[in-house]
Scaffold this motif. Structure first.
Motif, PDB file in Angstrom:
ATOM      1  N   LYS A   1      57.233   7.824 -42.456  1.00  0.00           N
ATOM      2  CA  LYS A   1      57.260   6.357 -42.413  1.00  0.00           C
ATOM      3  C   LYS A   1      57.884   5.806 -41.144  1.00  0.00           C
ATOM      4  O   LYS A   1      58.283   4.645 -41.097  1.00  0.00           O
ATOM      5  N   ARG A   2      57.952   6.613 -40.097  1.00  0.00           N
ATOM      6  CA  ARG A   2      58.481   6.168 -38.813  1.00  0.00           C
ATOM      7  C   ARG A   2      57.382   6.232 -37.762  1.00  0.00           C
ATOM      8  O   ARG A   2      56.584   7.173 -37.733  1.00  0.00           O
ATOM      9  N   LEU A   3      57.360   5.239 -36.883  1.00  0.00           N
ATOM     10  CA  LEU A   3      56.333   5.154 -35.864  1.00  0.00           C
ATOM     11  C   LEU A   3      56.518   6.239 -34.812  1.00  0.00           C
ATOM     12  O   LEU A   3      57.627   6.473 -34.323  1.00  0.00           O
ATOM     13  N   LEU A   4      55.423   6.890 -34.442  1.00  0.00           N
ATOM     14  CA  LEU A   4      55.406   7.867 -33.363  1.00  0.00           C
ATOM     15  C   LEU A   4      54.599   7.265 -32.209  1.00  0.00           C
ATOM     16  O   LEU A   4      53.406   7.011 -32.343  1.00  0.00           O
ATOM     17  N   VAL A   5      55.266   7.021 -31.078  1.00  0.00           N
ATOM     18  CA  VAL A   5      54.614   6.449 -29.900  1.00  0.00           C
ATOM     19  C   VAL A   5      54.292   7.591 -28.934  1.00  0.00           C
ATOM     20  O   VAL A   5      55.173   8.376 -28.588  1.00  0.00           O
ATOM     21  N   VAL A   6      53.033   7.666 -28.512  1.00  0.00           N
ATOM     22  CA  VAL A   6      52.573   8.766 -27.664  1.00  0.00           C
ATOM     23  C   VAL A   6      52.125   8.211 -26.318  1.00  0.00           C
ATOM     24  O   VAL A   6      51.388   7.218 -26.248  1.00  0.00           O
TER      25      VAL A   6
ATOM     26  N   THR B   1      57.176  -4.165 -28.030  1.00  0.00           N
ATOM     27  CA  THR B   1      58.430  -4.868 -27.749  1.00  0.00           C
ATOM     28  C   THR B   1      58.262  -6.381 -27.815  1.00  0.00           C
ATOM     29  O   THR B   1      59.241  -7.117 -27.730  1.00  0.00           O
ATOM     30  N   LYS B   2      57.011  -6.837 -27.953  1.00  0.00           N
ATOM     31  CA  LYS B   2      56.740  -8.271 -28.030  1.00  0.00           C
ATOM     32  C   LYS B   2      56.351  -8.644 -29.454  1.00  0.00           C
ATOM     33  O   LYS B   2      55.807  -7.826 -30.192  1.00  0.00           O
ATOM     34  N   PRO B   3      56.614  -9.885 -29.865  1.00  0.00           N
ATOM     35  CA  PRO B   3      56.206 -10.307 -31.211  1.00  0.00           C
ATOM     36  C   PRO B   3      54.695 -10.204 -31.396  1.00  0.00           C
ATOM     37  O   PRO B   3      53.919 -10.412 -30.452  1.00  0.00           O
ATOM     38  N   LEU B   4      54.282  -9.855 -32.593  1.00  0.00           N
ATOM     39  CA  LEU B   4      52.858  -9.775 -32.903  1.00  0.00           C
ATOM     40  C   LEU B   4      52.205 -11.142 -32.739  1.00  0.00           C
ATOM     41  O   LEU B   4      52.762 -12.167 -33.150  1.00  0.00           O
ATOM     42  N   MET B   5      51.029 -11.149 -32.140  1.00  0.00           N
ATOM     43  CA  MET B   5      50.267 -12.388 -32.071  1.00  0.00           C
ATOM     44  C   MET B   5      49.586 -12.615 -33.418  1.00  0.00           C
ATOM     45  O   MET B   5      48.958 -11.712 -33.958  1.00  0.00           O
TER      46      MET B   5
ATOM     47  N   CYS C   1      59.227  -6.483 -38.241  1.00  0.00           N
ATOM     48  CA  CYS C   1      60.210  -7.453 -38.724  1.00  0.00           C
ATOM     49  C   CYS C   1      59.512  -8.764 -39.070  1.00  0.00           C
ATOM     50  O   CYS C   1      58.782  -9.327 -38.241  1.00  0.00           O
ATOM     51  N   TYR C   2      59.751  -9.268 -40.275  1.00  0.00           N
ATOM     52  CA  TYR C   2      59.160 -10.529 -40.691  1.00  0.00           C
ATOM     53  C   TYR C   2      59.878 -11.725 -40.066  1.00  0.00           C
ATOM     54  O   TYR C   2      59.407 -12.859 -40.174  1.00  0.00           O
ATOM     55  N   ILE C   3      61.008 -11.486 -39.408  1.00  0.00           N
ATOM     56  CA  ILE C   3      61.747 -12.586 -38.778  1.00  0.00           C
ATOM     57  C   ILE C   3      61.262 -12.835 -37.357  1.00  0.00           C
ATOM     58  O   ILE C   3      60.918 -13.957 -36.995  1.00  0.00           O
ATOM     59  N   CYS C   4      61.238 -11.759 -36.549  1.00  0.00           N
ATOM     60  CA  CYS C   4      60.865 -11.920 -35.141  1.00  0.00           C
ATOM     61  C   CYS C   4      59.484 -11.368 -34.820  1.00  0.00           C
ATOM     62  O   CYS C   4      58.977 -11.584 -33.716  1.00  0.00           O
ATOM     63  N   GLY C   5      58.861 -10.633 -35.741  1.00  0.00           N
ATOM     64  CA  GLY C   5      57.517 -10.134 -35.521  1.00  0.00           C
ATOM     65  C   GLY C   5      57.413  -8.939 -34.605  1.00  0.00           C
ATOM     66  O   GLY C   5      56.322  -8.611 -34.147  1.00  0.00           O
ATOM     67  N   VAL C   6      58.519  -8.244 -34.336  1.00  0.00           N
ATOM     68  CA  VAL C   6      58.523  -7.092 -33.444  1.00  0.00           C
ATOM     69  C   VAL C   6      58.447  -5.811 -34.266  1.00  0.00           C
ATOM     70  O   VAL C   6      59.130  -5.674 -35.288  1.00  0.00           O
ATOM     71  N   ILE C   7      57.615  -4.869 -33.813  1.00  0.00           N
ATOM     72  CA  ILE C   7      57.486  -3.575 -34.479  1.00  0.00           C
ATOM     73  C   ILE C   7      58.667  -2.690 -34.104  1.00  0.00           C
ATOM     74  O   ILE C   7      59.107  -2.682 -32.963  1.00  0.00           O
TER      75      ILE C   7
END
Length: 335
Positions: A90-95, A166-170, A214-220
């Motif tokens: 359940k943790r994101l893996l960035v490649v 690093t940016k909020p989801l559009m 995050c439902y507050i700031c929209g950042v993954i």
């Protein structure tokens, strides 16, 4: 820190044409966004079955949940880099692609590939150029799900982008429709119609296989509890679960579950790979019967962006005496 004259002396060093450890194999570097250390054996075994089922991958622990992946073919590397967001426990893996000119700390680990559904586009405007124009506002465009004529049809369009986590989801964007010049000259609009044209149309986004955010700031990468802006919890949230697109995978039959139960990693022995150039959903391009068999009589493989339900995609596996929940197990199809 101020360097002395002796420390400022420059020494020329070279660089080999091979990858790390003298390997000629394609390589990529990944980071698991978790505070808990992950066992490289579990990553190597699990991801090898996903990215390169027949050849596997080699994994080397670089510390701080960073790993070097060596592939035995280029196709496995491309799948890891461009297919979809990957998760482990359940943790994101960035490649990221391996760059021999970078130090380990210069890798940013901030972009992931993801399919975005664009809701609200008029059907006459569902063509590749429209998807690319909107997709560029979300991230780097990797693919647009259209047919051989460059058109799409349905409730939404799909575009794959490389998203900056690093940016909020559009959540959406406004578009303005351009009429043909002749139609614009012949068209007499009322004041209300002119006002509506100036406002444009709102296009809403949903994301396929969206990792926790995050439902507050929209950042993954963190949830509400770990949000630096959690003092705003009392304010209405602008983000929510509605940003997650619904999965279209069919529910596995008893036969599927029985076959998967024989493999502790969730793969049956009859796994096969396709050879398509895109992992776009095939519902618009092929006809299916109730069991996922195409009109040609051959069983259609499920795409990576449409996995089976949770039972088939999440398995508890044991490594080093510990149990881990594996996610992101896509279908048997290989890109």
């Amino acid at each position: 820190m101020k360097l002395s004259d002796a420390e400022k002396k420059e020494i020329k060093i070279g660089r080999r044409n091979t990858n790390l450890a003298g390997s000629e194999k394609p390589q990529a570097i990944g980071k698991l966004m978790s505070d808990r250390p992950a066992p490289k054996e579990a990553l190597e075994s699990t991801l090898g079955r996903i990215w390169s089922p027949f050849k596997g991958v080699e994994c080397k622990n670089l510390g701080m949940n960073r790993f070097l992946f060596s592939f035995r073919d280029e196709a496995g590397k491309l799948k890891a880099l461009n297919d979809r967001p990957w998760t482990f426990n359940k943790r994101l893996l960035v490649v990221e692609d391996f760059d021999p000119a970078k130090t380990l700390n210069e890798y940013e680990f901030k972009k992931i590939p993801i399919w975005v559904r664009l809701h609200g586009i008029p059907m006459g405007s569902m063509y590749r150029e429209s998807g690319e124009a909107i997709g560029k506002e979300i991230g780097e465009v990797l693919d647009v799900d259209v047919d051989e004529c460059g058109m799409a049809a349905g409730e939404f369009m799909r575009v794959k982008v490389r998203l900056d986590i690093t940016k909020p989801l559009m959540r959406g964007i406004s578009i303005f429709l351009e009429d043909d010049e002749e139609e614009r000259q012949d068209k007499e609009m009322t004041g209300e119609e002119k006002n509506n044209e100036q406002k444009g149309k709102e296009i809403l986004f949903t994301y396929e296989h969206l990792p926790d955010f995050c439902y507050i700031c929209g950042v993954i990468g963190h949830n509400d509890r770990g949000c630096p802006n959690k003092q705003n919890l009392g304010v209405g949230h602008e983000f929510g679960s509605w940003l997650k697109a619904e999965d279209w995978g069919r529910r596995p039959s008893e036969e599927d579950r029985s076959r998967n139960s024989r493999d502790k990693w969730g793969f049956g022995k009859n796994s096969t790979g396709g050879n398509r150039g895109s992992d776009a959903i095939t519902w618009r391009k092929n006809s299916f019967d109730g069991e996922g068999v195409g009109v040609s009589g051959k069983r259609e493989e499920k795409e990576a962006t449409s996995p089976l339900n949770k039972q088939a995609n999440e398995e508890e596996v044991e490594s080093g005496g510990k149990k881990f929940l594996l996610e992101g197990i896509p279908s048997e199809r290989i890109v």
